[in-house]
Enzyme design. Structure first.
Site, PDB file in Angstrom:
ATOM      1  N   HIS A   9     -15.396   9.037  37.791  1.00 51.98           N
ATOM      2  CA  HIS A   9     -14.202   9.877  37.763  1.00 51.98           C
ATOM      3  C   HIS A   9     -13.010   9.078  37.211  1.00 51.98           C
ATOM      4  O   HIS A   9     -12.245   9.558  36.370  1.00 51.98           O
ATOM      5  CB  HIS A   9     -13.870  10.377  39.177  1.00 51.98           C
ATOM      6  CG  HIS A   9     -14.727  11.510  39.657  1.00 51.98           C
ATOM      7  ND1 HIS A   9     -16.085  11.409  39.779  1.00 51.98           N
ATOM      8  CD2 HIS A   9     -14.389  12.775  40.046  1.00 51.98           C
ATOM      9  CE1 HIS A   9     -16.568  12.559  40.236  1.00 51.98           C
ATOM     10  NE2 HIS A   9     -15.550  13.412  40.401  1.00 51.98           N
ATOM     11  N   GLN A  14     -35.456  47.441  52.061  1.00 47.01           N
ATOM     12  CA  GLN A  14     -35.941  47.464  50.671  1.00 47.01           C
ATOM     13  C   GLN A  14     -34.809  47.782  49.694  1.00 47.01           C
ATOM     14  O   GLN A  14     -34.790  47.275  48.565  1.00 47.01           O
ATOM     15  CB  GLN A  14     -37.093  48.452  50.514  1.00 47.01           C
ATOM     16  CG  GLN A  14     -36.807  49.894  50.833  1.00 47.01           C
ATOM     17  CD  GLN A  14     -37.049  50.248  52.291  1.00 47.01           C
ATOM     18  OE1 GLN A  14     -36.977  49.393  53.169  1.00 47.01           O
ATOM     19  NE2 GLN A  14     -37.352  51.514  52.558  1.00 47.01           N
ATOM     20  N   HIS A  44     -21.242  56.167  69.293  1.00 47.89           N
ATOM     21  CA  HIS A  44     -21.882  55.593  68.104  1.00 47.89           C
ATOM     22  C   HIS A  44     -23.307  55.155  68.402  1.00 47.89           C
ATOM     23  O   HIS A  44     -24.249  55.516  67.696  1.00 47.89           O
ATOM     24  CB  HIS A  44     -21.078  54.397  67.587  1.00 47.89           C
ATOM     25  CG  HIS A  44     -20.061  54.767  66.555  1.00 47.89           C
ATOM     26  ND1 HIS A  44     -20.398  55.261  65.324  1.00 47.89           N
ATOM     27  CD2 HIS A  44     -18.713  54.707  66.574  1.00 47.89           C
ATOM     28  CE1 HIS A  44     -19.307  55.488  64.624  1.00 47.89           C
ATOM     29  NE2 HIS A  44     -18.264  55.179  65.369  1.00 47.89           N
ATOM     30  N   ASN A  54     -28.584  50.009  59.725  1.00 48.94           N
ATOM     31  CA  ASN A  54     -29.234  49.651  60.987  1.00 48.94           C
ATOM     32  C   ASN A  54     -29.559  48.153  61.013  1.00 48.94           C
ATOM     33  O   ASN A  54     -29.183  47.389  60.125  1.00 48.94           O
ATOM     34  CB  ASN A  54     -30.491  50.509  61.209  1.00 48.94           C
ATOM     35  CG  ASN A  54     -31.547  50.272  60.132  1.00 48.94           C
ATOM     36  OD1 ASN A  54     -31.538  49.274  59.414  1.00 48.94           O
ATOM     37  ND2 ASN A  54     -32.470  51.210  60.010  1.00 48.94           N
ATOM     38  N   ASP A  63     -10.451  56.057  61.338  1.00 50.81           N
ATOM     39  CA  ASP A  63     -11.832  56.156  60.854  1.00 50.81           C
ATOM     40  C   ASP A  63     -11.944  57.027  59.609  1.00 50.81           C
ATOM     41  O   ASP A  63     -12.746  56.739  58.718  1.00 50.81           O
ATOM     42  CB  ASP A  63     -12.723  56.762  61.952  1.00 50.81           C
ATOM     43  CG  ASP A  63     -13.591  55.724  62.621  1.00 50.81           C
ATOM     44  OD1 ASP A  63     -13.464  54.535  62.286  1.00 50.81           O
ATOM     45  OD2 ASP A  63     -14.396  56.100  63.494  1.00 50.81           O
ATOM     46  N   TYR A  85     -24.194  50.379  50.273  1.00 51.51           N
ATOM     47  CA  TYR A  85     -25.240  50.991  51.100  1.00 51.51           C
ATOM     48  C   TYR A  85     -24.592  52.049  51.988  1.00 51.51           C
ATOM     49  O   TYR A  85     -23.612  51.789  52.682  1.00 51.51           O
ATOM     50  CB  TYR A  85     -25.935  49.953  51.981  1.00 51.51           C
ATOM     51  CG  TYR A  85     -27.130  50.532  52.714  1.00 51.51           C
ATOM     52  CD1 TYR A  85     -28.397  50.435  52.162  1.00 51.51           C
ATOM     53  CD2 TYR A  85     -26.974  51.205  53.922  1.00 51.51           C
ATOM     54  CE1 TYR A  85     -29.499  50.999  52.820  1.00 51.51           C
ATOM     55  CE2 TYR A  85     -28.056  51.769  54.570  1.00 51.51           C
ATOM     56  CZ  TYR A  85     -29.314  51.665  54.009  1.00 51.51           C
ATOM     57  OH  TYR A  85     -30.394  52.234  54.653  1.00 51.51           O
ATOM     58  N   GLU A 134     -12.699  45.196  67.571  1.00 51.43           N
ATOM     59  CA  GLU A 134     -12.721  45.873  66.274  1.00 51.43           C
ATOM     60  C   GLU A 134     -11.561  46.867  66.184  1.00 51.43           C
ATOM     61  O   GLU A 134     -10.746  46.822  65.261  1.00 51.43           O
ATOM     62  CB  GLU A 134     -14.061  46.592  66.121  1.00 51.43           C
ATOM     63  CG  GLU A 134     -14.212  47.373  64.828  1.00 51.43           C
ATOM     64  CD  GLU A 134     -15.490  48.189  64.816  1.00 51.43           C
ATOM     65  OE1 GLU A 134     -15.900  48.604  63.710  1.00 51.43           O
ATOM     66  OE2 GLU A 134     -16.083  48.436  65.884  1.00 51.43           O
ATOM     67  N   HIS A 135     -11.472  47.793  67.145  1.00 50.03           N
ATOM     68  CA  HIS A 135     -10.381  48.762  67.218  1.00 50.03           C
ATOM     69  C   HIS A 135      -9.572  48.498  68.482  1.00 50.03           C
ATOM     70  O   HIS A 135     -10.146  48.340  69.565  1.00 50.03           O
ATOM     71  CB  HIS A 135     -10.918  50.198  67.287  1.00 50.03           C
ATOM     72  CG  HIS A 135     -11.897  50.551  66.212  1.00 50.03           C
ATOM     73  ND1 HIS A 135     -13.264  50.452  66.395  1.00 50.03           N
ATOM     74  CD2 HIS A 135     -11.706  50.994  64.947  1.00 50.03           C
ATOM     75  CE1 HIS A 135     -13.870  50.838  65.283  1.00 50.03           C
ATOM     76  NE2 HIS A 135     -12.960  51.161  64.394  1.00 50.03           N
ATOM     77  N   SER A 167     -20.249  48.878  67.351  1.00 49.28           N
ATOM     78  CA  SER A 167     -18.844  49.270  67.314  1.00 49.28           C
ATOM     79  C   SER A 167     -18.146  48.963  68.637  1.00 49.28           C
ATOM     80  O   SER A 167     -18.785  48.916  69.700  1.00 49.28           O
ATOM     81  CB  SER A 167     -18.733  50.765  66.999  1.00 49.28           C
ATOM     82  OG  SER A 167     -17.392  51.122  66.770  1.00 49.28           O
ATOM     83  N   GLU A 193     -12.487   6.695  46.670  1.00 47.36           N
ATOM     84  CA  GLU A 193     -13.664   7.460  47.103  1.00 47.36           C
ATOM     85  C   GLU A 193     -14.954   6.888  46.530  1.00 47.36           C
ATOM     86  O   GLU A 193     -16.027   7.468  46.702  1.00 47.36           O
ATOM     87  CB  GLU A 193     -13.517   8.936  46.691  1.00 47.36           C
ATOM     88  CG  GLU A 193     -12.385   9.637  47.438  1.00 47.36           C
ATOM     89  CD  GLU A 193     -12.365  11.134  47.213  1.00 47.36           C
ATOM     90  OE1 GLU A 193     -13.153  11.624  46.389  1.00 47.36           O
ATOM     91  OE2 GLU A 193     -11.569  11.810  47.895  1.00 47.36           O
ATOM     92  N   GLN A 245     -15.952  55.963  70.496  1.00 48.23           N
ATOM     93  CA  GLN A 245     -16.749  54.819  70.028  1.00 48.23           C
ATOM     94  C   GLN A 245     -18.052  54.695  70.798  1.00 48.23           C
ATOM     95  O   GLN A 245     -19.074  54.285  70.229  1.00 48.23           O
ATOM     96  CB  GLN A 245     -15.935  53.535  70.171  1.00 48.23           C
ATOM     97  CG  GLN A 245     -14.758  53.471  69.226  1.00 48.23           C
ATOM     98  CD  GLN A 245     -15.161  53.698  67.782  1.00 48.23           C
ATOM     99  OE1 GLN A 245     -15.825  52.877  67.172  1.00 48.23           O
ATOM    100  NE2 GLN A 245     -14.766  54.839  67.231  1.00 48.23           N
TER     101      GLN A 245
END
Length: 433
Positions: free
Chosen positions: A415, A186, A257, A209, A356, A122, A322-323, A232, A410, A254
């Site tokens: 088994h 969708q 964003h 999003n 990035d 995506y 994250e960074h 971010s 067990e 950042q």
């Protein structure tokens, strides 16, 4: 940006993944695409993107891909090709090989590595286009050996069916030719369940999003997903040796964003904290996305004062950002102390955008503190592993009684009997008692 002491700052950030209304809307969209296929895709594209398509227009043509090159600057083509080469080189070092180990008793144990068959990527579009995300998702999958990579991206809003040419060029440079002009929840549903025009995939990756994130969560289990990404984040640990202008610019890189992005400076120097805060305010006035960045630093930004660089690293490990940029004297001396960070940038010239866009490591990195237990996207995300067991007669006769002991402890007699029947057949009935 507010200046606070470490003990006064809440280091755990809670992020809500969608309102009840958003979750319900996504469930409805997914259900409709699952039931109606292309018809639902076309209806939602007209409803949300205000673009009316036919089923035959969903897939981007080879002519459109070729035409995209005429709409972008040659310098962009050169830049995207250079970035792709760096990303491919880095990820090529992550390849795994199948292996087998022959035991002295004739048994063979091993692991078979295979790529996923079909992966869906995506790529955000519409108001925001991110060609770099094409490279970061597609190239690791290609290096892993995935034979089928399909890309989905929304058409331009407002009645135009076109797709941002920079995205198309990035896709072409990465080697993707199966592209569909559909976005939102969708598109995720179509990748998961398939439609008349789009065959289903085994895994979905790529940012989007809140509706895309919720849709990925909804279809997880039918397909694999990369992650549910949060806003971010960047954290910078800097001392007096750092340039406040550099640090402020990296924080804002950042913050621009979105309004929920987090930009945090950790420093042992009150003077540097004040200088950096002033520099952030100065640079905000020159930033095209000032409104977004200003809201981010106001609501989710902070400058945290600590007593030392070592204490600052403890704060970073609890944040698990994250960074993470470490801009101090001799940053390599502290590298071994850093436990939790998605990507680590060392020194004043390793600005976050280097990672990035260009250096090679993946920019799809765990957010919201999940760097405590997860990793950036890499080649391993696009492979699957099968264990291989070939047990010889000698090995079974030698270990069968032990296996039966474990099974019966067990309470799984079936088994145990699956082993016992073989021992009796081989004349080992006494040992199987």
């Amino acid at each position: 940006m507010k200046i606070v002491k470490a003990e006064d700052f809440d280091l755990r950030r809670e992020v809500e993944y969608g309102s009840p209304e958003q979750n319900e809307a996504v469930r409805e969209i997914v259900a409709q695409v699952k039931q109606q296929g292309d018809a639902a895709l076309l209806n939602y594209t007209e409803q949300f993107d205000r673009v009316r398509l036919t089923a035959g227009q969903l897939r981007v043509t080879e002519e459109e891909l070729a035409a995209a090159y005429q709409q972008v600057e040659p310098s962009f083509v050169e830049a995207i090709a250079a970035a792709a080469a760096n990303i491919r080189s880095f990820h090529s070092r992550q390849r795994r090989n199948s292996w087998m180990d022959l035991q002295p008793d004739g048994s063979l144990l091993g692991q078979i590595i295979r790529p996923l068959k079909r992966v869906g990527v995506y790529v955000p579009g519409g108001k925001a286009a991110y060609p770099s995300s094409v490279l970061m998702n597609v190239i690791p999958a290609q290096v892993a050996g995935v034979p089928e990579i399909v890309m989905v991206t929304p058409p331009a809003t407002g009645g135009k069916a076109g797709i941002d040419p920079y995205i198309l060029v990035a896709a072409a440079e990465a080697g993707v030719s199966e592209i569909y002009r559909v976005g939102g929840a969708q598109a995720i549903a179509a990748l998961a369940y398939g439609t008349e025009s789009l065959a289903p995939v085994d895994k979905i990756c790529g940012p989007g999003n809140i509706y895309v994130a919720l849709a990925k969560r909804e279809v997880y289990g039918v397909v694999d997903i990369d992650s549910i990404a949060g806003p971010s984040e960047i954290a910078v640990l800097a001392d007096d040796s750092a340039d406040p202008a550099y640090v402020a610019a990296d924080l804002l890189s950042q913050a621009e964003h979105d309004e929920m992005a987090s930009a945090i400076l950790v420093t042992p120097s009150p003077a540097f904290a004040e200088a950096c805060r002033a520099e952030v305010q100065r640079q905000l006035g020159e930033l095209p996305r000032r409104g977004i960045a200003e809201a981010s630093v106001q609501d989710y930004g902070a400058i945290i004062l600590v007593d030392s660089v070592v204490e600052g690293i403890d704060v970073i490990n609890r944040l698990a950002p994250e960074h993470f940029e470490l801009i101090v004297e001799e940053p390599m001396a502290y590298l071994g102390l850093i436990e939790n960070a998605g990507a680590i940038f060392l020194g004043p010239y390793s600005s976050e955008p280097v990672g990035d866009y260009f250096a090679g490591p993946n920019h799809i990195i765990p957010t919201n503190g999940t760097a405590r237990f997860s990793s950036p996207v890499d080649v391993d995300d696009f492979i699957k592993k099968s264990s291989l067991i070939y047990y010889s007669k000698e090995a079974l006769l030698s270990n069968g009684v032990t296996i039966m002991e474990l099974a019966r402890r067990e309470g799984l007699e079936g088994h145990a009997r699956a082993i016992e029947i073989r021992l009796r057949k081989e004349g080992k009935a006494g040992e199987a008692e």
